[in-house]
Scaffold this active site. Structure first.
Site, PDB file in Angstrom:
ATOM      1  N   ASP A 331       0.856  -1.166   0.000  1.00 23.65           N
ATOM      2  CA  ASP A 331       0.000   0.000   0.000  1.00 23.65           C
ATOM      3  C   ASP A 331       0.902   1.228   0.000  1.00 23.65           C
ATOM      4  O   ASP A 331       2.059   1.154   0.418  1.00 23.65           O
ATOM      5  CB  ASP A 331      -0.884  -0.030   1.257  1.00 23.65           C
ATOM      6  N   ASP A 643      -2.634  -1.010   5.784  1.00 24.72           N
ATOM      7  CA  ASP A 643      -3.022  -0.539   7.113  1.00 24.72           C
ATOM      8  C   ASP A 643      -4.503  -0.252   7.242  1.00 24.72           C
ATOM      9  O   ASP A 643      -4.981   0.060   8.321  1.00 24.72           O
ATOM     10  CB  ASP A 643      -2.235   0.724   7.483  1.00 24.72           C
ATOM     11  N   ASP A 647      -7.585  -2.946   2.896  1.00 27.01           N
ATOM     12  CA  ASP A 647      -6.476  -3.867   2.610  1.00 27.01           C
ATOM     13  C   ASP A 647      -6.729  -5.265   3.167  1.00 27.01           C
ATOM     14  O   ASP A 647      -6.032  -6.212   2.807  1.00 27.01           O
ATOM     15  CB  ASP A 647      -5.175  -3.333   3.233  1.00 27.01           C
TER      16      ASP A 647
END
Length: 905
Positions: A331, A643, A647
């Site tokens: 990410d 986070d 996700d």
């Protein structure tokens, strides 16, 4: 209303939405209607998936092939009244089952964490009155009132918005709060662009709004993520796959040898009970009882080492999986980047400046293109920086964990850039008190504030906003000398484009002086007379240590890909700085794929694109999951970092999910296999290094332990074939296997990582644990142990006139000390032991010392002689033991030397 029609809510006018949902924006639903709909649609909660009970999960620990053989051996030895054998074998099985059960009980709590995230209260209109209700009682059609600090309790179509900003980073990956509006949008808008919607569990950071609930519970966006988490496969790790395959091969080999032993004895007319015990002895000898415990303990040591390097492992096999990682999907926001907006470029008075430093800490410098900085010489720069402070509703403060913004991250970046130039925020706000404000509105895209410059001086209006909203109104530029100037044709556009190419979020600034008696301002005051001062370009910058870590991962043959919900331009700029793609990295050159592009690809096309593309932007949770699955279809071992709630499905699907410990949501942590306590991508590199070391040590242990098991099995088989007495008894085999595995083999788990561990390519997932070279070495050492044990057993029986107890004691010691000398060979698969440092693993020497002491007890202590049918040995016997052990060591080192010469030549 008992059913909800399928509607693309963001593409409908608010009046249409209210009409479909039969709701009144002024009064809301009646309490009676709300109760009826609650019955029809169910509570606004996520469905809890029922898992297996603790008893079933504990029993499933015994389903592995090797464990089944050991359980069978336990039962047979119990029937034959060999109670010590039974207790020892079953003890090993039970310990491993308990360890596995405890580890599994800690995992897979993501859905429960999601349910907790949704529990809150909401302000709703019912029967024309405001009420606070538990969010679980919300139903479609409810009118919900939102204000700063609220968590959106359900998915809503906004019908009113006043400066409403919502932090959707946990859901979409968007790095800054999203400005909301009630305007109608196109049907094909991805989640991150649906500005007229407020989604469940996102956080209101600014302003106020009103929305009508369109989806509750499992039908919300976060509910769909819940279903994705539940449906994501829990993949076997490379280690568990290899151990499972290895166990099956071993299972068939052991059973074949045991059956062959029994049949041979039966054909030779030997006693059936005696042959049955011989078969059990062979099976027990061939099974590496210490292997499950050694794997668990080696992995646990890896967990401890990683914890010291800020990586918390939640599932033991994840330690080894890291070592075989081939692709890391990261990410962007908060993982590769700081998650703190930072001004990097300024244009003021026609001069371009760059700023150093990252985050909200006022640490860094401002320099022009020649490396100089003279604030006094550029009045336009002074005014620009002052405008960023005064036309601002946020604050930055120093806390224990560092500088933090209270308010909008973009405004926090403007305060920091002014402080880097030496301005005091408190002093400026005191010297130029604000008299009036025009708040930011999504329709107009700017904010303006009126300030007093002192008695007798004209009052000043500062404006900040988008290029389109401000530059259209500006006919002149405020020059560096404070004098108005006519802008050069295309100059502003060129500055903006050059900043946009770097992925910067660009804000324009303007000023206007008005009469000293002005006390309030309106939009009409800004329609003419504005002087354009310049631009500030900002971005959420990459972490310097993450850039180094990406480079180290790439050097180790690990590909790093960015998967983010942020805009394509921003993602491309960060990716270029991180070294994820080339200098031409941009959406226009197709090095970046967006969620819209991914949606247009079928599964096979996505496999091709996922493998060759480094950056994926504006991606939804489902698409993150699809990307991970696409990469796995090419047999990649995939690690996924993240986070946010968005996700979580991909984190669970990945071979190893890595969550952020500081900024990560509880959902992402519970979906992960590993948590980074420092939110530092660089920690992943350290964890990969430790993971490779763990796998190396496991291979060393298996290479060390199998010759013993193979040798013991062959000794029994040869004895049966020749019709002679067994050189080693079943209980003696158990003694050898358990003591040496714990005191000798397990010490390999403490071996330091070998040099160059991060310079080699990731392992091929299809490659077996044992290569051809190692199998040949295992066979070689097995034969040397068999020749030594069987040959010396027969020699001793012949010399001592048939004393089988002494001969068996000699054979046992041949195995134990042969393993001890071979242990030093196994400290490295390819290198000679003296290149590692003779005392670099002191645990090994401690194990050797304790094992030697126990073997002396086994040989000389009367109670041990009674239990294990052993007998004291003389110097001659010890001489034969050590000569055979030294021979094994020298042969293996010679074999390694020959292979090194071949590889070099």
């Amino acid at each position: 209303m008992d059913s909800l029609p399928e509607k693309v809510w963001h593409s409908l006018k608010s009046e249409e939405v209210l009409n479909v949902l039969e709701s009144d924006p002024a009064k809301g639903l009646s309490n009676q209607e709300a109760a009826r709909r609650l019955e029809a649609f169910g509570p606004n909660e996520l469905t809890q998936k029922k898992g297996q009970g603790p008893l079933i999960r504990f029993l499933l620990q015994f389903k592995q092939p090797l464990v089944i053989i050991l359980l069978a051996a336990t039962a047979i030895t119990l029937l034959l009244q060999e109670y010590v054998d039974s207790i020892v074998i079953f003890g090993v099985v039970l310990v491993n089952a308990i360890i596995g059960f405890v580890q599994e009980s800690k995992a897979l709590k993501a859905i429960e964490a999601l349910a907790k995230a949704m529990v809150s209260e909401a302000t709703v209109l019912r029967d024309g009155e405001r009420q606070r209700v538990n969010s679980s009682k919300l139903v479609p059609g409810d009118i919900v009132l939102l204000q700063s600090g609220d968590k959106a309790p359900a998915d809503m179509r906004l019908i009113k918005s006043r400066e409403l900003q919502v932090d959707e980073s946990a859901l979409t990956g968007e790095s800054v709060p999203v400005q909301k509006a009630e305007t109608v949008l196109d049907e094909d808008m991805v989640i991150g662009d649906r500005y007229n919607m407020a989604f469940s569990s996102t956080l209101v950071t600014y302003g106020a709004g009103q929305g009508v609930v369109v989806s509750t519970g499992d039908r919300t966006e976060i509910g769909r993520i819940n279903e994705l988490i539940a449906s994501a496969d829990i993949l076997e790790t490379p280690l568990t796959q290899k151990i499972h395959h290895f166990s099956n091969i071993l299972l068939y080999a052991i059973l074949a040898m045991a059956v062959a032993t029994f049949i041979i004895g039966f054909i030779r007319g030997q006693d059936l009970v005696e042959m049955f015990m011989a078969s059990v002895a062979l099976a027990v000898g061939a099974i590496p009882e210490g292997l499950p415990a050694a794997i668990t303990i080696t992995l646990a040591i890896g967990v401890s080492r990683m914890a010291k390097r800020n990586a918390i492992i939640r599932k033991l096999p994840a330690v080894e999986t890291l070592g075989s990682t081939m692709v890391i999907c990261s990410d962007k926001t908060g993982t590769l980047t700081q998650n703190q907006m930072t001004v990097q470029d300024i244009v003021a008075g026609g001069i371009r400046y760059s700023l150093t430093g990252v985050g909200y800490a006022p640490e860094g410098e401002i320099r022009d293109e020649e490396g100089n900085f003279d604030l006094e010489a550029n009045l336009s720069l002074q005014e620009l920086l002052k405008a960023g402070v005064l036309c601002n509703d946020s604050t930055v403060k120093k806390a224990e964990e560092g500088w933090r913004v209270e308010g909008d991250p973009t405004e926090g970046a403007l305060l920091t850039s002014a402080m880097k130039a030496g301005y005091s925020v408190q002093q400026l706000t005191s010297d130029f008190p604000r008299l009036d404000t025009i708040p930011f509105e999504s329709e107009r895209q700017y904010m303006a504030s009126l300030h007093d410059q002192g008695e007798g001086k004209p009052r000043i209006i500062y404006v900040k906003g988008s290029i389109e909203s401000i530059c259209v109104e500006c006919s002149v530029i405020y020059g560096p000398d404070g004098e108005p100037d006519v802008p050069k044709a295309g100059a502003i556009t060129q500055w903006v484009e050059s900043m946009a190419e770097k992925g910067l979020r660009v804000l324009a600034f303007a000023r206007k002086e008005v009469s000293p008696d002005t006390t309030e301002i309106t939009h009409a005051d800004l329609e003419q007379g504005l002087e354009f001062m310049g631009l500030q370009g900002m971005i959420d910058p990459p972490r310097p240590e993450a850039m180094d870590a990406v480079e180290a991962c790439q050097a180790a043959g690990i590909r790093v890909k960015m998967i983010t919900g942020d805009h394509a331009g921003t993602a491309a700029a960060i990716a270029q700085q991180m070294g994820l793609c080339g200098e031409t990295c941009s959406y226009h050159t197709r090095e970046v794929l967006t969620g819209k592009d991914i949606a247009a690809l079928d599964d096979q096309e996505l496999v091709e694109q996922a493998d060759s593309t480094a950056v994926f932007a504006r991606v939804s949770p489902e698409q993150k999951l699809r990307l991970v699955e696409a990469l796995q279809k090419r047999d990649n071992v995939v690690a996924m970092t993240g986070d946010g709630v968005n996700d979580a499905p991909a984190l669970r699907q990945a071979n190893i999910g890595v969550a952020m410990g500081i900024t990560g949501t509880e959902v992402s942590k519970e979906s992960s296999d590993m948590i980074l306590t420092d939110d530092n991508f660089a920690t992943i590199k350290a964890a990969v290094e430790e993971g490779r070391g763990v796998f190396d040590n496991l291979v060393k242990f298996i290479t060390w332990t199998l010759p013993t098991n193979g040798g013991e099995g062959l000794v029994i088989l040869i004895a049966i074939l020749l019709g002679t007495a067994l050189p080693i008894l079943p209980l003696q085999i158990l003694w050898i296997n358990m003591t040496t595995a714990l005191l000798l083999g397990l010490m390999l788990a403490f071996e330091p990582k070998e040099e160059g561990i991060m310079q080699r390519m990731p392992r091929d997932p299809s490659e077996p644990i044992l290569t051809r070279t190692l199998i040949e070495r295992i066979v070689l050492v097995s034969l040397l142990l068999v020749l030594g044990a069987f040959g010396l057993f027969k020699l001793e029986v012949a010399l001592m006139g048939g004393d089988e107890s002494l001969a068996r004691t000699l054979a046992v010691n041949v195995f134990v000390f042969g393993e001890m000398f071979y242990l030093f060979n196994c400290r490295s698969i390819t290198r000679p032991v003296w290149t590692l440092g003779l005392f670099s693993n002191m645990f090994l020497w401690a194990g050797v010392g304790i094992m030697t002491a126990l073997q002396l007890l086994f040989t000389y202590a009367p109670f041990m002689n009674s239990i294990f049918q052993s007998a004291p040995m003389g110097w001659a016997e010890w001489g034969m033991v050590f000569a055979n052990s030294l021979l094994i060591y020298l042969v293996v080192e010679t074999e390694k030397w020959v292979r090194r010469r071949k590889a070099e030549g």
